[in-house]
Design a protein around this motif. Structure first.
Motif, mmCIF file in Angstrom:
data_model
loop_
_atom_site.group_PDB
_atom_site.id
_atom_site.type_symbol
_atom_site.label_atom_id
_atom_site.label_comp_id
_atom_site.label_asym_id
_atom_site.label_seq_id
_atom_site.Cartn_x
_atom_site.Cartn_y
_atom_site.Cartn_z
ATOM 1 N N HIS A 296 0.772 -1.101 -0.030
ATOM 2 C CA HIS A 296 -0.039 -0.102 0.117
ATOM 3 C C HIS A 296 0.817 1.264 0.159
ATOM 4 N N ASN A 297 1.877 1.188 0.612
ATOM 5 C CA ASN A 297 2.793 2.328 0.636
ATOM 6 C C ASN A 297 3.369 2.860 -0.692
ATOM 7 N N VAL A 298 3.657 1.653 -1.319
ATOM 8 C CA VAL A 298 4.421 1.588 -2.739
ATOM 9 C C VAL A 298 3.194 2.136 -3.942
ATOM 10 N N TRP A 299 2.084 1.424 -3.832
ATOM 11 C CA TRP A 299 1.166 1.804 -4.458
ATOM 12 C C TRP A 299 -0.163 2.258 -3.748
ATOM 13 N N PRO A 300 -0.218 3.241 -3.235
ATOM 14 C CA PRO A 300 -1.604 3.602 -2.346
ATOM 15 C C PRO A 300 -2.957 3.711 -3.048
ATOM 16 N N LYS A 301 -2.764 3.752 -4.243
ATOM 17 C CA LYS A 301 -4.260 3.528 -4.889
ATOM 18 C C LYS A 301 -4.602 2.306 -5.276
ATOM 19 N N ALA A 302 -3.746 1.087 -5.147
ATOM 20 C CA ALA A 302 -3.933 -0.168 -5.657
ATOM 21 C C ALA A 302 -4.994 -0.605 -4.824
ATOM 22 N N GLN A 303 -5.988 -1.583 -5.221
ATOM 23 C CA GLN A 303 -6.869 -2.520 -4.381
ATOM 24 C C GLN A 303 -6.088 -3.737 -4.291
#
Length: 436
Positions: A296-303
């Motif tokens: 989530h930190n790397v890709w904050p918009k990922a589900q």
């Protein structure tokens, strides 16, 4: 698949009926793939280096254009009727690759180290259906998770050219172990549910950072020196090939140079659950939380979809039951990230841990909407969908992929965009003889 027999033979006499020819679409499955090695000096080609802007590398490749993890690929457009690739010294000798043009079926070839392979020629099926001046699409995928290739150069016919293809507008990342890398499937990575999910959705970029035996917990598991809370941040997997090239310091994967995933599927825990690896339930839970936080930190918009585990089946009386594995812990991970207190809290970054210096810088703030979702695998597989070596059969992998496709379609509104070209190769079994 079927066994040739005569229905005129009564059941009482079947034991003496020895004819058992197994036909698969009326033929034996081919494993002696064409030898595509050619002498580069005998051709008049236009040659591009491995770092040519027209080449799109799929999955994880290092700066020397060496492939890693499961089903890494290479894709580009080209004009003319020839494509050849020169492979470098870090190519695993004999590794099986799949390749195709446009929507044709996958073709296969075993790759030789330090050799040039002519993969597309004027005799290739379907190549005449494209005008010599119009671009065709070429795609290559490495089938095996433990082996890989190194691209040195790409060649096309004299007067022809490579063309940069536009990426699809949606991306999936699968993080896992042997269950996601396709271990024991017919074409391993190219038979895995992870590949089947992304390719089956159609028009989707994908990366499968999965390797057999690996734990989510950062410890040695089945010969893997580190777990996914460490290795996911690395370009390479945990195999011996990586150790031979990098030693104990594999390069970091530069997330900033690659587009973010829209959906991340995590399927980890089967190896943590094995008593041989001595992972406690608490360590597993905490490691899973750490991995999800890191993604989530790397890709904050990922589900992020966390998958329940299927842990094989065992005989119970006169039936079979599915074995449980970390059922409570995985559900608790889901509950943690979906709790009101988590979603509403104002997250501040903790002091940087010098022992985990590889982690990307923490980003403060929390989403006010859930981003972690739970995929329940219960009831998808039956005992005969698991092979003798505790991994799904080809059919089992297809069933998991199909259910995940529908889950993503219903949960996130992703259209099913596949239009006809095959996803899984050598899975079309039928009986086409009417007298047997």
């Amino acid at each position: 698949m079927w066994i040739s027999k005569s229905w005129a033979v009564s059941l009482c006499c079947l034991s003496s009926f020895v004819s058992a020819t197994i036909l698969q679409n009326g033929q034996v499955r081919v494993t002696d793939y064409p030898n595509t090695v050619t002498e580069a000096s005998s051709h008049n080609w236009r040659t591009y280096p491995a770092n040519a802007a027209e080449l799109s590398y799929k999955g994880r490749w290092d700066d020397d254009h060496i492939s890693w993890w499961s089903v890494p690929g290479l894709k580009f457009g080209f004009t003319g009727k020839e494509v050849a690739i020169t492979f470098g010294p870090h190519t695993s000798n004999g590794v099986l690759v799949a390749y195709r043009i446009n929507g044709e079926d996958w073709q296969f070839s075993n790759i030789t180290t330090n050799a040039t392979h002519l993969l597309i020629s004027p005799s290739t099926e379907g190549v005449d259906l494209t005008s010599p001046i119009s671009p065709s699409t070429f795609e290559l995928r490495v089938t095996n998770w433990a082996y890989g290739v190194q691209v040195k150069s790409v060649h096309v016919a004299a007067g022809a050219s490579l063309i940069k293809l536009k990426d699809y507008n949606r991306r999936i990342e699968v993080i896992g172990d042997s269950l996601s890398s396709g271990m024991y499937g017919t074409y391993e990575g190219l038979s895995s549910y992870a590949y089947g999910l992304a390719a089956g959705l159609g028009d989707t970029e994908y990366s499968v950072t999965a390797y057999p035996g690996i734990c989510v917990t950062d410890q040695e598991c089945w010969g893997n020196p580190r777990g996914q809370t460490y290795q996911w941040y690395r370009t390479s997997d945990t195999g011996g090939r990586a150790t031979n090239i990098y030693g104990t310091n594999p390069p970091l994967w530069d997330f900033s140079k690659h587009p973010a995933a829209d959906i991340v599927v995590i399927n980890l825990g089967t190896n943590d659950n094995n008593t041989a690896n001595n992972v406690t339930n608490e360590d597993y839970y905490n490691s899973y939380i750490e991995l999800v936080e890191g993604v989530h930190n790397v890709w904050p918009k990922a589900q992020i979809i966390i998958s329940a585990l299927w842990n094989g089946f065992g005989k119970s009386g006169n039936t079979y039951i599915q074995g449980p594995a970390f059922v409570t812990e995985i559900w608790d991970v889901y509950k943690h990230f979906n709790s009101a207190s988590y979603l509403s809290s104002q997250h501040t970054c903790p002091p940087r841990n010098p022992l985990k210096w590889w982690l990307p810088p923490c980003k403060p703030g929390r989403p006010n909407a859930p981003f972690v979702h739970y995929f329940n695998t219960t009831g998808i597989l039956q005992h005969n969908d698991i092979g003798p070596l505790w991994h799904p059969t080809d059919v089992g992998y297809i069933k998991v992929a199909s259910h995940l496709m529908q889950y993503i379609n219903l949960k996130f509104g992703w259209e099913l965009r596949a239009t006809g070209p095959e996803v899984f190769h050598d899975t079309l079994y039928w009986n086409d003889q009417d007298s047997y």
